[in-house]
Design a protein around this motif. Structure first.
Motif, short mmCIF file in Angstrom:
data_model
loop_
_atom_site.label_atom_id
_atom_site.label_comp_id
_atom_site.label_asym_id
_atom_site.label_seq_id
_atom_site.Cartn_x
_atom_site.Cartn_y
_atom_site.Cartn_z
N ALA A 124 0.84 -1.20 0.00
CA ALA A 124 0.00 0.00 0.00
C ALA A 124 0.88 1.25 0.00
CB ALA A 124 -0.91 0.01 1.22
N VAL A 125 0.38 2.31 -0.63
CA VAL A 125 1.12 3.57 -0.70
C VAL A 125 1.24 4.19 0.69
CG1 VAL A 125 1.05 5.94 -1.58
CG2 VAL A 125 0.48 4.03 -3.09
N VAL A 126 2.45 4.65 1.02
CA VAL A 126 2.68 5.39 2.27
C VAL A 126 3.42 6.67 1.94
CG1 VAL A 126 2.63 3.39 3.81
CG2 VAL A 126 4.78 4.03 2.70
N SER A 127 3.36 7.63 2.86
CA SER A 127 3.94 8.94 2.58
C SER A 127 5.46 8.94 2.67
CB SER A 127 3.37 9.98 3.54
OG SER A 127 3.63 9.61 4.89
N ASN A 128 6.01 8.13 3.58
CA ASN A 128 7.47 8.04 3.72
C ASN A 128 7.80 6.79 4.51
OD1 ASN A 128 7.05 8.74 6.50
ND2 ASN A 128 7.05 10.90 5.90
N ASP A 129 9.10 6.56 4.69
CA ASP A 129 9.56 5.40 5.46
C ASP A 129 8.99 4.09 4.93
OD1 ASP A 129 11.06 7.05 7.13
OD2 ASP A 129 9.37 7.36 8.49
N GLY A 130 8.85 3.99 3.63
CA GLY A 130 8.38 2.74 3.04
C GLY A 130 9.49 1.71 2.96
N VAL A 131 9.11 0.49 2.60
CA VAL A 131 10.10 -0.59 2.47
C VAL A 131 10.55 -0.76 1.03
CG1 VAL A 131 9.17 -1.79 4.48
CG2 VAL A 131 8.32 -2.37 2.20
N ALA A 132 9.84 -0.13 0.08
CA ALA A 132 10.21 -0.24 -1.33
C ALA A 132 9.59 0.94 -2.07
CB ALA A 132 9.71 -1.55 -1.92
N SER A 133 10.13 1.23 -3.25
CA SER A 133 9.60 2.35 -4.03
C SER A 133 9.64 2.03 -5.52
CB SER A 133 10.39 3.63 -3.76
OG SER A 133 11.74 3.50 -4.21
N ILE A 134 8.71 2.67 -6.25
CA ILE A 134 8.68 2.61 -7.71
C ILE A 134 8.55 4.03 -8.21
CG2 ILE A 134 7.51 1.73 -9.76
CD1 ILE A 134 6.30 -0.48 -8.04
N GLU A 135 9.45 4.43 -9.12
CA GLU A 135 9.39 5.77 -9.70
C GLU A 135 9.45 5.67 -11.22
OE1 GLU A 135 11.66 9.02 -7.49
OE2 GLU A 135 12.73 7.22 -6.83
N LEU A 136 8.86 6.65 -11.87
CA LEU A 136 8.92 6.75 -13.32
C LEU A 136 10.00 7.75 -13.70
CD1 LEU A 136 7.83 6.18 -16.18
CD2 LEU A 136 6.15 8.02 -15.79
N ASP A 137 10.99 7.28 -14.46
CA ASP A 137 12.03 8.15 -15.00
C ASP A 137 11.67 8.42 -16.45
OD1 ASP A 137 14.29 9.33 -16.09
OD2 ASP A 137 15.70 8.10 -14.94
N LYS A 138 11.04 9.56 -16.70
CA LYS A 138 10.55 9.86 -18.05
C LYS A 138 11.70 10.03 -19.04
CE LYS A 138 6.39 12.07 -16.23
NZ LYS A 138 5.66 13.33 -16.03
N ALA A 139 12.79 10.63 -18.58
CA ALA A 139 13.92 10.86 -19.48
C ALA A 139 14.51 9.53 -19.95
CB ALA A 139 14.99 11.70 -18.80
N LEU A 145 13.22 0.89 -9.59
CA LEU A 145 12.80 0.12 -8.42
C LEU A 145 13.89 0.20 -7.36
CD1 LEU A 145 11.78 -3.07 -10.45
CD2 LEU A 145 10.46 -0.95 -10.15
N ASN A 146 13.47 0.38 -6.10
CA ASN A 146 14.50 0.54 -5.07
C ASN A 146 13.97 0.16 -3.70
OD1 ASN A 146 17.05 1.14 -4.16
ND2 ASN A 146 16.96 3.32 -4.59
N VAL A 147 14.90 -0.12 -2.80
CA VAL A 147 14.60 -0.31 -1.38
C VAL A 147 15.61 0.53 -0.61
CG1 VAL A 147 13.66 -2.65 -1.68
CG2 VAL A 147 16.10 -2.35 -1.20
#
Length: 332
Positions: A124-139, A145-147
């Motif tokens: 589930a989406v959290v504001s911070n202190d997550g255990v993993a992340s997904i970001e879109l790099d448009k360039a 993907l990161n932890v």
């Protein structure tokens, strides 16, 4: 009287037929989602792309997933190229959102990490202190993907994001990325060793004894691994590690072959010629012919001295492939 009742019934039936419409939308209209609503997620296995993102404890590096590798699926499901899809995000013709699979909806939460989201253990989406992340790099036209650095081994969770065509009604035309995150620690070798007495004497660690760890970390047999570390020009290098697990990737080899001399401050050093008195402490040296890595003493190291010998063998081309040694050494 009966005749009048019959006429009334026939009139009602006639009115009922004239009230019917040939337009199916008049019978059951599909809900049109407004800007403040979360559209439902229409099930479509062919639109789902599953990715495995395995990270190694102690040496986390982001993983990049290039959208061009899924161009055919994007074209099939969204009827557009990767470039068109990304341009559509800017023009408002395409939406990029997280997906809440537990509720079966597109999650309209604002982004919480750059052009993406942090996630908790439940995806589930959290504001911070997550255990993993997904970001879109448009360039780069990619998902990143990161932890967090310092994450413990054992994480196993999934997070979902998707791209959908904005048609003013729903998000039924889409592609979805299901990312299975994990953090593993298959290749940390922790062992107590004793280095024999005598100048340059060494403890020889048998590399064939860690066949399973080598296979898990490098996808090769111990024989192939040993053959690779026999030559400094091959893909696997040796790096000294500090107490925080940081690798010294800039120092060159200072012992024989793939090997390092280490000083009393646990830094890579050159051989001084005067042993412990001049600061030399121990060496780590690959002995491929013997199928071992040797940890040996400099002349003059006092009996009973202890040291934590911390180093890795790692792929030069892919730093996520490595095996780590933490050897607690006692000098006889």
């Amino acid at each position: 009287m009966k005749k009048n009742i019959l006429y009334i019934a026939m009139a009602c039936i006639a009115l009922g037929f004239t009230a019917c419409s040939d337009d199916p939308e008049d019978a059951v209209s599909k809900h049109v989602y407004g800007p403040d609503e979360s559209p439902y997620l229409r099930a479509d296995a062919d639109a789902t792309i599953s990715l495995n993102a395995e990270f190694r404890k102690g040496h986390v590096t982001p993983k990049t997933v290039y959208l061009k590798d899924y161009a055919e699926q994007i074209q099939t499901k969204m009827k557009m190229t990767v470039d068109d899809m990304l341009a559509g995000i800017e023009s408002g013709k395409v939406a990029f959102h997280s997906i809440n699979t537990a509720r079966g909806i597109w999650d309209m939460s604002a982004m919480t990490k750059g052009d993406g989201w942090w996630y908790n253990n439940n995806g589930a989406v959290v504001s911070n202190d997550g255990v993993a992340s997904i970001e879109l790099d448009k360039a780069a036209k990619a998902l990143v993907l990161n932890v967090p650095e310092g994450s413990a081994a054992g994480l196993s969770m999934a997070a979902n994001v998707g791209f959908a065509v904005v048609n003013g009604k729903d998000y039924d035309q889409y592609v979805r990325f299901t990312v299975n995150f994990s953090i593993t620690d298959p290749g940390t070798i922790i062992q107590d060793i004793t280095i024999p007495a005598g100048d340059y004497a060494s403890y020889e660690f048998d590399l064939t004894s860690i066949e399973n760890a080598i296979n898990a970390c490098f996808g090769m047999t111990s024989a192939d691994f040993i053959a690779t570390i026999a030559n400094t020009e091959n893909d696997i290098a040796m790096y000294l590690a500090d107490d925080n697990g940081n690798w010294d990737t800039t120092s060159g080899y200072t012992a024989g072959g793939i090997g390092l001399w280490v000083d009393v401050d646990h830094k890579v050093c050159n051989w001084s010629g005067n042993g412990y008195a001049a600061g030399n402490f121990y060496y780590i040296e690959t002995h491929a012919d013997d199928k071992t890595v040797g940890i040996g003493r400099a002349p003059g190291v006092p009996s009973g001295t202890k040291a934590k010998v911390h180093f890795v063998y790692a792929s030069k081309s892919d730093a996520t492939r490595f095996i780590e040694f933490v050897l607690n050494a006692t000098f006889e």
